[in-house]
Design a protein around this motif. Structure first.
Motif, short mmCIF file in Angstrom:
data_model
loop_
_atom_site.label_atom_id
_atom_site.label_comp_id
_atom_site.label_asym_id
_atom_site.label_seq_id
_atom_site.Cartn_x
_atom_site.Cartn_y
_atom_site.Cartn_z
N MET A 175 -14.24 11.66 -74.82
CA MET A 175 -13.11 10.11 -74.60
C MET A 175 -12.79 9.30 -74.41
SD MET A 175 -10.82 13.91 -72.77
CE MET A 175 -10.17 12.54 -71.42
N GLN A 176 -14.10 9.17 -73.55
CA GLN A 176 -14.41 7.62 -72.50
C GLN A 176 -15.05 6.85 -73.94
OE1 GLN A 176 -15.24 6.23 -69.38
NE2 GLN A 176 -14.62 4.91 -70.69
N THR A 188 -3.15 -24.47 -73.11
CA THR A 188 -3.45 -23.08 -73.08
C THR A 188 -4.36 -22.62 -74.30
OG1 THR A 188 -1.32 -23.07 -75.71
CG2 THR A 188 -0.80 -23.29 -73.43
N LEU A 189 -5.36 -22.84 -75.05
CA LEU A 189 -6.26 -22.21 -75.30
C LEU A 189 -7.82 -22.55 -74.27
CD1 LEU A 189 -6.43 -24.50 -78.89
CD2 LEU A 189 -5.20 -22.14 -78.39
N ALA A 190 -7.34 -23.38 -73.40
CA ALA A 190 -8.38 -23.29 -72.71
C ALA A 190 -8.23 -21.89 -71.19
CB ALA A 190 -8.22 -24.00 -71.27
N ASP A 191 -7.24 -21.07 -71.71
CA ASP A 191 -7.25 -20.17 -70.73
C ASP A 191 -7.04 -18.73 -71.69
OD1 ASP A 191 -6.87 -18.06 -68.98
OD2 ASP A 191 -4.37 -18.23 -68.66
N PRO A 192 -8.04 -17.98 -71.82
CA PRO A 192 -8.14 -16.76 -72.85
C PRO A 192 -8.07 -14.98 -72.00
CG PRO A 192 -10.35 -16.76 -71.97
CD PRO A 192 -9.36 -18.11 -71.08
N GLY A 193 -7.28 -15.39 -71.73
CA GLY A 193 -6.62 -14.42 -70.80
C GLY A 193 -7.39 -13.76 -70.18
N PRO A 194 -7.13 -12.44 -69.18
CA PRO A 194 -8.06 -11.78 -68.66
C PRO A 194 -8.84 -10.46 -69.81
CG PRO A 194 -5.79 -11.03 -68.93
CD PRO A 194 -5.43 -11.71 -69.63
N GLU A 195 -10.02 -10.64 -69.64
CA GLU A 195 -10.79 -10.04 -70.25
C GLU A 195 -10.66 -8.43 -70.24
OE1 GLU A 195 -15.95 -8.77 -71.26
OE2 GLU A 195 -15.14 -10.19 -69.12
N PRO A 196 -10.33 -8.06 -71.47
CA PRO A 196 -10.00 -6.36 -72.01
C PRO A 196 -11.16 -5.40 -71.14
CG PRO A 196 -10.16 -7.23 -73.99
CD PRO A 196 -10.02 -8.49 -73.16
N TYR A 197 -10.96 -4.04 -71.38
CA TYR A 197 -12.23 -3.42 -69.95
C TYR A 197 -11.50 -2.13 -70.87
CZ TYR A 197 -14.09 -6.88 -67.42
OH TYR A 197 -15.37 -8.07 -67.05
N ALA A 198 -12.38 -1.13 -71.30
CA ALA A 198 -11.93 -0.15 -71.60
C ALA A 198 -12.10 1.17 -70.13
CB ALA A 198 -13.18 1.07 -72.81
N ARG A 199 -10.96 1.87 -70.08
CA ARG A 199 -10.79 2.59 -68.87
C ARG A 199 -11.76 3.42 -68.69
NH1 ARG A 199 -6.59 7.17 -67.64
NH2 ARG A 199 -7.42 8.09 -65.63
N CYS A 200 -12.28 3.73 -67.21
CA CYS A 200 -13.54 4.31 -67.11
C CYS A 200 -13.18 5.40 -66.42
CB CYS A 200 -14.48 3.53 -66.17
SG CYS A 200 -15.96 4.37 -65.61
N LEU A 201 -13.84 6.33 -67.13
CA LEU A 201 -13.52 7.60 -66.69
C LEU A 201 -14.22 8.38 -65.49
CD1 LEU A 201 -12.23 9.61 -70.19
CD2 LEU A 201 -11.00 8.18 -67.97
N PHE A 202 -15.61 8.13 -66.20
CA PHE A 202 -16.60 8.78 -64.50
C PHE A 202 -17.99 7.77 -64.94
CE2 PHE A 202 -17.76 10.06 -69.15
CZ PHE A 202 -19.21 10.64 -68.77
N VAL A 203 -18.56 8.25 -63.96
CA VAL A 203 -19.62 6.82 -64.11
C VAL A 203 -20.75 7.87 -63.24
CG1 VAL A 203 -18.47 4.53 -63.38
CG2 VAL A 203 -19.55 6.71 -61.48
N ASN A 204 -22.20 7.40 -63.31
CA ASN A 204 -23.21 8.77 -62.85
C ASN A 204 -23.86 7.77 -61.48
OD1 ASN A 204 -23.02 8.84 -66.91
ND2 ASN A 204 -23.53 10.84 -65.16
N ASP A 205 -24.16 6.61 -61.80
CA ASP A 205 -24.61 6.27 -60.70
C ASP A 205 -24.24 4.53 -60.54
OD1 ASP A 205 -26.63 5.29 -58.75
OD2 ASP A 205 -28.48 5.04 -60.08
#
Length: 497
Positions: A111-112, A159-176
């Motif tokens: 799923m990640q 308005t072209l000078a603002d790309p908007g927030p960077e998209p991120y995939a939801r993180c389900l788990f981390v290891n370290d």
């Protein structure tokens, strides 16, 4: 060595011969989960020849973290808990902890990867916009600078000078992940996350690794409770997380766990927040295919679709209350817990004190797990049957498992050393020995004559298992301290019975 034994021994204290490690309780698998999920857990455990307990630990921690900040449980106004579970699987390296946990984390990893793949296109588009935005911003700055130098009004920023927030995939788990990384991650996503560590001993010991005396423990205490936290480090801007919710799952071996429990330093009760799972080894079964993961994957996907609610420009969990039956059961459960507190002490008492909160967390997890493997409507409240299953699991399994886990830590240093000395006498089949014989063994906790061996000898004398033998040798040389052993002590075994 002479084996001459005197007569007229007192009746010894047989409690010192009892095993320090209590037997593992039976897992109430069919009473904890709905049949379809319980059958999958049992079948997966049998196919892998691992204890089902370890898979249950992974399921509870994973489901809790996936629900996370989307739904919190609240039996009354002013009392709300996130469905965050910290689970520790205990056992030898060959006990099957990793494959058991892997059976649950496998679908989660899939799923990640799907989330990251779906986000890749949006991130590529944003990267192009960000590059154009940088050029547009440079042109705007240049134009603004020229305008100001000529006493003209600067142009409006494009308005072209603002790309908007960077998209991120939801993180389900981390290891370290460091706490700084987790704070940044949880600042940008509204959902909680699962922290998985294959070996928890290093993680726990590393919380106080900072040279300036700093510690990560306050972060993790908030991560269990879902509170607000501002992560700060020298030379870096602070990162505020409004609802810090992190599930924890991992394994540890019995000996490192004992060292952690007996060294002290857990006054904040961090270890008491872990649900321990320390089953007996599973029998080796004939090779067979594992059950399909369809039921687990369906459950996790439906839970992952849950979203927190908008709240004044931010988000907040939807709070799930109790029905009348569940409220009555909760009141009785709190009274039962209070009554049990006088029967235990030390770490077990601290663990028992977490039961009311753990019970309502588990009841939310169980209720939503039932919903997620079916096709009905999302639960609007916690029913009595789900709280009853949670309470039964805690009282019949988690509490005796905690006694098994914390048993050695509840002993004093002298009591622990005396038990170890008694086990040594039995292994060596000593009927007569000296304190010097004990020191030569160089055992942990029995290598220093004055501070470790002598108190243990005194305790065994008081318990009637040994007694000093007068040194009748003539001369002024150094006197030996010899002891003879009660003939009632059985030899050649580690524990009585």
């Amino acid at each position: 060595m002479s084996t001459t034994i005197s007569t007229s021994w007192p009746t010894p204290d047989f409690d010192l011969l009892a095993s320090e490690t209590l037997p593992a309780p039976s897992l109430p698998l069919s009473e904890l989960f709905a049949p379809r999920l319980g059958d999958w857990i049992g079948g997966t455990a049998t196919a892998a020849s691992v204890p089902a307990d370890y898979i249950v630990a992974a399921v509870l921690a994973t489901v809790g973290s996936i629900i996370g900040n989307a739904r919190w449980v609240s039996p009354r106004r002013g009392w709300a808990e996130p469905p965050i579970i910290w689970a520790v699987t205990i056992g030898a390296p060959s006990a099957g902890k990793s494959p058991a946990i892997g059976a649950v984390l496998g679908p989660l990893r899939t799923m990640q990867m799907e989330l990251e793949s779906a986000c890749a296109s949006a991130r590529a588009q944003w990267t192009e916009k960000a590059a154009l935005a940088k050029l547009a911003d440079e042109e705007w700055k240049k134009a603004a600078r020229n305008a100001l130098q000529g006493d003209a009004s600067p142009p409006k920023r494009s308005t072209l000078a603002d790309p908007g927030p960077e998209p991120y995939a939801r993180c389900l788990f981390v290891n370290d992940a460091t706490i700084e990384h987790l704070a940044v991650l949880l600042r940008r996503q509204t959902h909680s996350v699962l922290a998985y560590r294959d070996e928890l001993a290093g993680w726990l010991q590393g919380m106080t690794r900072y040279a300036n005396g700093g510690t990560d423990r306050p972060f993790w205490l908030e991560a269990y409770g879902g509170g607000a936290y501002s992560a700060e480090r020298m030379g870096r801007p602070s990162t505020l997380v409004t609802r810090l919710s992190v599930g924890v799952l991992g394994g540890i071996q019995p000996d490192p766990l004992k060292r952690l429990l007996t060294r002290g330093g857990d006054e904040d009760g961090l270890l008491a927040r872990f649900l321990p799972f320390w089953p007996d080894p599973a029998p080796m079964e004939a090779l067979q295919d594992a059950p399909a993961t369809a039921i687990l994957t369906k459950m996790l996907r439906r839970l992952m679709a849950l979203q927190p609610e908008p709240n004044q420009g931010d988000t907040a969990p939807r709070y799930v209350g109790f029905d009348a039956q569940a409220l009555c059961q909760l009141e009785q459960f709190r009274r039962d817990v209070r009554a049990r507190e006088g029967e235990v002490d030390g770490r077990t008492q601290a663990f028992l004190g977490k039961f009311p909160g753990m019970a309502i967390r588990l009841s939310l997890i169980l209720g939503f797990a039932d919903w997620a493997i079916g096709d009905g409507s999302e639960p609007s409240e916690i029913r009595g049957e789900h709280f009853d299953r949670a309470a039964h699991f805690l009282m019949t399994y988690a509490l005796p498992m905690a006694k098994r886990t914390y048993g050695d830590a509840a002993l004093s240093d002298t009591d622990r050393a005396a038990r170890a000395l008694l086990a040594l006498i039995r292994r060596r089949a000593w009927r007569r020995f000296s304190s010097r014989d004990v020191c030569r063994e160089r055992l942990r906790g029995l290598s220093k004559a004055t501070s470790e061996v002598n108190p243990a000898l005194s305790l065994l004398e008081e318990a009637g298992w040994i007694r000093a033998v007068p040194d009748l040798r003539k001369g002024s040389g150094r006197r030996r301290r010899d002891y003879e052993v009660n003939p009632m002590l059985p030899m050649g075994a580690n524990h009585f019975g």
